[in-house]
Each structure stands twice: as C-alpha cells, then as structure tokens.
Scaffold this motif. Structure first.
Motif, PDB file in Angstrom:
ATOM      1  N   SER A  27       0.637  -1.557  -0.063  1.00 42.47           N
ATOM      2  CA  SER A  27      -0.146   0.169  -0.348  1.00 42.47           C
ATOM      3  C   SER A  27       0.980   0.856   0.004  1.00 42.47           C
ATOM      4  CB  SER A  27      -0.808   0.062   1.798  1.00 42.47           C
ATOM      5  OG  SER A  27      -0.429  -0.274   2.720  1.00 42.47           O
ATOM      6  N   VAL A  28       2.352   1.338   0.480  1.00 40.13           N
ATOM      7  CA  VAL A  28       2.927   2.039   0.148  1.00 40.13           C
ATOM      8  C   VAL A  28       3.699   2.831  -0.822  1.00 40.13           C
ATOM      9  CG1 VAL A  28       4.831   3.567   2.099  1.00 40.13           C
ATOM     10  CG2 VAL A  28       2.839   2.546   3.090  1.00 40.13           C
ATOM     11  N   LYS A  29       4.432   0.928  -1.137  1.00 43.24           N
ATOM     12  CA  LYS A  29       5.648   0.705  -1.562  1.00 43.24           C
ATOM     13  C   LYS A  29       5.100   0.307  -2.991  1.00 43.24           C
ATOM     14  CE  LYS A  29      10.177  -0.049  -2.188  1.00 43.24           C
ATOM     15  NZ  LYS A  29      11.442   1.079  -1.899  1.00 43.24           N
ATOM     16  N   TRP A  30       4.042   0.317  -3.615  1.00 44.31           N
ATOM     17  CA  TRP A  30       3.459  -0.264  -4.885  1.00 44.31           C
ATOM     18  C   TRP A  30       2.238   1.366  -5.344  1.00 44.31           C
ATOM     19  CZ3 TRP A  30       3.678  -5.555  -3.246  1.00 44.31           C
ATOM     20  CH2 TRP A  30       4.517  -5.718  -3.502  1.00 44.31           C
ATOM     21  N   TYR A  31       1.452   1.075  -4.471  1.00 46.24           N
ATOM     22  CA  TYR A  31       0.461   2.156  -4.358  1.00 46.24           C
ATOM     23  C   TYR A  31       0.196   2.989  -3.734  1.00 46.24           C
ATOM     24  CZ  TYR A  31      -0.840  -2.706  -6.449  1.00 46.24           C
ATOM     25  OH  TYR A  31      -1.211  -3.821  -6.933  1.00 46.24           O
ATOM     26  N   LYS A  32       1.653   3.482  -2.966  1.00 41.75           N
ATOM     27  CA  LYS A  32       1.214   4.486  -2.864  1.00 41.75           C
ATOM     28  C   LYS A  32      -0.147   5.693  -2.195  1.00 41.75           C
ATOM     29  CE  LYS A  32       5.246   5.424  -4.273  1.00 41.75           C
ATOM     30  NZ  LYS A  32       6.551   4.806  -3.792  1.00 41.75           N
ATOM     31  N   THR A  35       0.452   8.623   2.990  1.00 39.24           N
ATOM     32  CA  THR A  35       1.317   8.977   2.812  1.00 39.24           C
ATOM     33  C   THR A  35       2.264   8.982   4.291  1.00 39.24           C
ATOM     34  OG1 THR A  35       0.295  10.764   4.114  1.00 39.24           O
ATOM     35  CG2 THR A  35       0.204  10.668   1.748  1.00 39.24           C
ATOM     36  N   LEU A 459       9.066   2.095   3.439  1.00 41.88           N
ATOM     37  CA  LEU A 459       9.151   3.551   3.704  1.00 41.88           C
ATOM     38  C   LEU A 459      11.138   3.657   3.523  1.00 41.88           C
ATOM     39  CD1 LEU A 459       6.869   5.155   5.633  1.00 41.88           C
ATOM     40  CD2 LEU A 459       6.623   5.687   3.198  1.00 41.88           C
TER      41      LEU A 459
END
Length: 553
Positions: A27-32, A35, A459
């Motif tokens: 959810s953070v690395k690929w789809y952002k 925040t 992150l």
C-alpha cells in the motif's frame, strides 16, 4: 516426526501475520495509498493502544502461580551468560560498552509477543502460550529496563565526558535534573549548569537548553521552542530552497559562508544555514514509534508542508519588528538544503557564525557529539575521570524511572501482572464490559503490529542498511548463537522434551522491536538493529521452520 498437518497448522498461524505486513508494504511502496504522516497516525494507534492492550490481554490471562520454573530459569541463565561473556570481552579485550549493548540486544531479545506466541502455539500446543507470556513479562519488566539502564548510562558518560573532561568530573558530588528532562538520549537539547562550593565539590544541574533556560535566545527572542516531530525517531527534512541571497528584500541581517558552501542567515540572535544539495525528501517514518516511549505526539514547530514543497518553498527568518517570525517566498535559484547546526545559532549584534552543514533533524541536532567526533584536540582526554558511582547511579535511576513512566507498555505489563495475581489468587473474574472492551482492541493488536512493520519496511530505502558483513554477523548471532546458548542452559538445568524444543525455537525468533527503538533513540548502531528487524522478519519464518523440522526428527 513433523507431518503435513503440523506444517499446515503452523502456516495457518503465520501466513495471516505476514499477509498483514505484505498489504502494508504494498500500500505504501507500490500504490502510494498512505503518506508518511498517515503512517504516523497508524503507528500512534499501535503505540498507545494496540500493543499495550495486547500485552495486558495476554498477561492478565496467564496464571502467575503456575509458572514453569525451569523454562524461566533457562531463559534467564541464557541472558545472564551472554551478558557476562560480553562484559568480560568489553572490559578485558576493549570491546566497549556500545558493542556490548548491541550484541546483547541481538542475541537475547527476540520478538516474543508478536511472533512467538502464535508460532509456538501452532507448533507445540496451547501450553506454550503461557510459557511465552512468562518470557514477555520478564522482558518488559526486567530485561528492557536493564537495556534502558545501559543506554542511559552510556548517554550519561558521554554527557559527563563532554561537559567535564579530565579530572573535573571526579569532583561532582550531585547531579540534579529539571522536571522536564525526561532522558539523556539527546532527543532534546540539554545544557549543564555547575557551581562549586568551598570544598571544591561541584553540583551540576541539567536543563533543557531551549525550554528550561529563561535567558535562552531562541525562547525569549521569538517565543518558539523547536520540538521534534513524532513522525520518526530520526526525522530528516530536505528542503529545495533557492538562494539568490541578494534578492531577499527586506532582510537586514548578515550572511556568512561556511566551509562546505553553507550560507548562514543571522538577524539578531537567530541563524539558519543553507547548503547545496539534492532534491527534497519527505520526512521518514519509523516503525520504532510503534513502541516509542513518548506516548503523547508532539508536532514540529515548523510547518512541515512548507518545508517539503519543491517549488516556491517558503523559509523562516526572524522579523526585525518585535522579534516576530515572518515567512518570505524565495526566488528561483539552484537547489539547496536547509540545515540546522548542533544547537541554535546565536548571532549577537547581528553577527554571523559558520556552522558545519547537516541535514535538518531536530532530534539528531540535539545529540551531544561523542569525543571521537569532535575536531578539537582539547576533546581528546587521556585521563578521563567519572563522578562517584552513587552519583551516577542516582542520576541514571531518575531518568530511567521518568522514561518508563511515559511508556504505555510499562503500565500494561504491570497492571496485567497485578490483575493476574489478584484474579487467580481470589478467583475473581474480569467484568464482561471490561473484558470485551479489551478483547476487541487486543484482537487487532497482532495484525496492526505486523501492519506497522510493513509500513516501516516500505518507507526504508533498502532492506539491508548496515552492509552485508554486519548484516551477516547480526543474523548469525540472532539465529545461531542465541539458540545455541539457550539450548546449552536448558540442557544444563535438566529441561527435556517439548519444552526444550520450544525454548530453542523461541530463541530463534526475529529481532525484537523495542531494542531497535532504543538504538534509534540513542543513536547506537541503528542501522544494524534496523536490518535485524526488517531482514530478520523475512528470514525468521523459514529459519524457525528449519529448527522445527530438525528438532522433530
């Protein structure tokens, strides 16, 4: 012999945890989707509610009157043995306190709460949950407290050596701390005040340099106390700020160039420094906040959105009118980064001062430089003496007590233990309203803890931060030395069978989170501990499965 059903049962217990970590990572690395600021909010929930309530839930259900004496003794002896061996190495072979703390954390403090309870329960049955809870209680109350004591002792020695080099420290008879000084870890800037009596004895008072001192230029001139943001334990802002300095209209201060192409803006008593740099970066989020000892989030006094805008980035200077702060847009110019020196730059009478450039980090800027980091020859003291042991012990106990009092896990562990002692002693059940209120949060605790780790992994710039050699050393100590020492102490006290196998597998779990938190806060090998958490979490499942199969033969 391990059957296919046994293996499937273990996978059913562990795959959901890794699934939560994978979802957070993607959810953070690929789809952002999240925040860093949103990650901080999730992390704050894990820190204040999920993990402490999960700890209370497990501890309150465990019967302290039926503790497995041999298992606890084997676990305690293994940690004491490692600590003794490392102490001998540090004292007689110049190993040093720093590596003693790091190696002890890696070898003896696994992630028992999040990983150990579900894994061992699936492998060896429900009775292992009680064993793991007993280990968790000892870790939270005894071993983490001892680790914190060692970190604070290290921080105190750095403070004494920096402020009282040579023989002066031996004359210190008393060290007092202001009420707002929580720790010596360097997260807040500290200053010392000393007075000498007629007999030559020195009394020292430690204050926060920006809030305790009434004559502080930063607090008195602009009524603003820089405070570290809780988005990470080593927060870094890189700012894309143009620097055509002659076009700054309305600025009546002075400019000075530092040795590394920095420019210091000084007006009155406040200075900021800039230097050439690269593209801006958002502040890094650290999962260490999930287990942080700062339960109350503290926002930075500087607008983080302003600091991270890539275009037309505003900058902060001191207004010539009544000491106010105003914001002025910067014109187009080559990229620079805002930096903050080891302490606020004081420019008396509008003068200026060169600084050593450094990425702005309110937490890092507060740390006192170690003697080997100083460029001054006077910092190298060959015959450094320390205050009396009683003086140091009193100081460290005070700061350890203050820091533990702000850790929600301390309250959850102590309250859980007290409730279990009372409930199993007098057969008192927890009221249903309280029981199910706790249960609904604790049920989410394991998943949210793994979710937080996934956010942290996503992150980070890379999984192996400390280099391949140190990572290999850390993994060997974690997954080989730890189980070997645990098996040796277990066999020595006569433990056999399923409990012996459970003890060995428990010692081979991934690196604990709390030691990484301490390492990050005190600036002691955080790269090694970060690698132990991230990479160790990835390899711990196959490693423990290998131990499970091998011990089941």
């Amino acid at each position: 012999m391990i059957t296919a059903d046994d293996f499937y049962k273990v996978m059913c217990a562990m795959v959901p945890l890794y699934f939560a970590m994978l979802v957070a990572y993607g959810s953070v690395k690929w789809y952002k989707i999240f925040t860093p600021e949103q990650c901080s909010g999730i992390n704050r929930f894990v820190a204040v509610f999920a993990v402490p309530v999960l700890s209370f839930h497990f501890i309150a259900q465990n019967n302290p009157y039926q503790m497995d004496t041999k298992f606890i003794l084997a676990d305690t002896l293994s940690k004491v043995l490692v600590l003794v061996l490392l102490s001998v190495w540090a004292v007689f072979f110049n190993g040093g306190l720093d590596w003693l703390i790091t190696l002890f954390s890696i070898a003896c403090l696994p992630n028992t709460l999040v990983m150990g309870i579900p894994l061992l329960k699936a492998m060896y049955g429900d009775f292992t949950q009680s064993l793991m809870v007993q280990v968790v209680v000892l870790q939270c109350i005894i071993w983490y407290t001892l680790l914190l004591f060692l970190f604070e002792y290290r921080a105190a020695t750095i403070l004494i050596k920096t402020q009282f080099p040579g023989h002066a420290a031996a004359s210190i008879s008393k060290i007092e701390l202001d009420d707002d000084v929580i720790s010596l870890d360097g997260r807040d800037p500290l200053r010392t005040e000393s007075e000498t009596d007629g007999t030559g004895r020195i009394r020292v008072r430690i204050r926060r340099s920006t809030s305790s001192a009434p004559d502080s230029a930063l607090s008195s001139s602009i009524c603003l106390t820089p405070r570290p943001s809780n988005l990470s334990n080593a927060e870094v802002f890189s700012v894309n700020t143009p620097v055509t300095l002659h076009e700054y209209h309305g600025y009546n201060g002075h400019f000075s160039h530092g040795p590394n192409n920095e420019t210091v803006l000084c007006n009155g008593d406040l200075g900021f420094a800039y230097r050439s740099g690269t593209s801006p970066r958002l502040s890094g989020y650290a999962s260490s906040d999930a287990y942080s000892l700062q339960p109350t989030p503290r926002a930075s006094n500087f607008n983080e959105l302003d600091l991270t805008n890539a275009a037309n980035t505003p900058f902060w200077v001191r207004s010539p009118v009544a000491g106010k702060i105003f914001r002025q847009q910067s014109p187009a110019a080559p990229e620079v980064r805002q930096v903050w020196d080891e302490s606020p730059i004081i420019c008396p009478n509008g003068g200026s001062k060169d600084v050593t450039g450094k990425e702005i980090s309110f937490r890092d800027c507060c740390k006192m430089p170690a003697p080997e980091q100083s460029n001054s020859k006077e910092a190298v003291v060959t015959n450094q003496e320390m205050p009396h042991a009683i003086v140091m012990l009193r100081l460290i106990l005070v700061v350890v007590g203050r820091k533990l009092s702000r850790n929600p896990n301390t309250y959850s562990s102590v309250l859980g233990l007290l409730w279990s002692l009372a409930s199993f002693k007098w057969n008192v059940g927890m009221p249903s309203l309280v029981k199910y209120s706790i249960k609904i949060i604790s049920d989410a605790g394991l998943g949210m803890a793994m979710f937080s780790l996934g956010l942290f992994m996503a992150l980070q710039p890379r999984i192996i931060v400390c280099g391949k050699k140190r990572a290999t050393m850390a993994m060997a100590i974690r997954f080989l030395c730890g189980p070997i020492v645990m098996s040796a102490t277990s066999v020595a006290i006569g433990m056999r069978g399923v409990r012996l196998r459970a003890a060995i597998v428990q010692a081979a779990l991934s690196q604990g989170i709390v030691p990484f938190v301490f390492a990050r806060e005190y600036g002691l090998h955080p790269d090694i501990m970060s690698t132990g958490v991230i990479f160790g979490m990835l390899v711990s499942l196959p490693v423990t499965l290998i131990y499970y199969v091998f011990l089941g033969l």
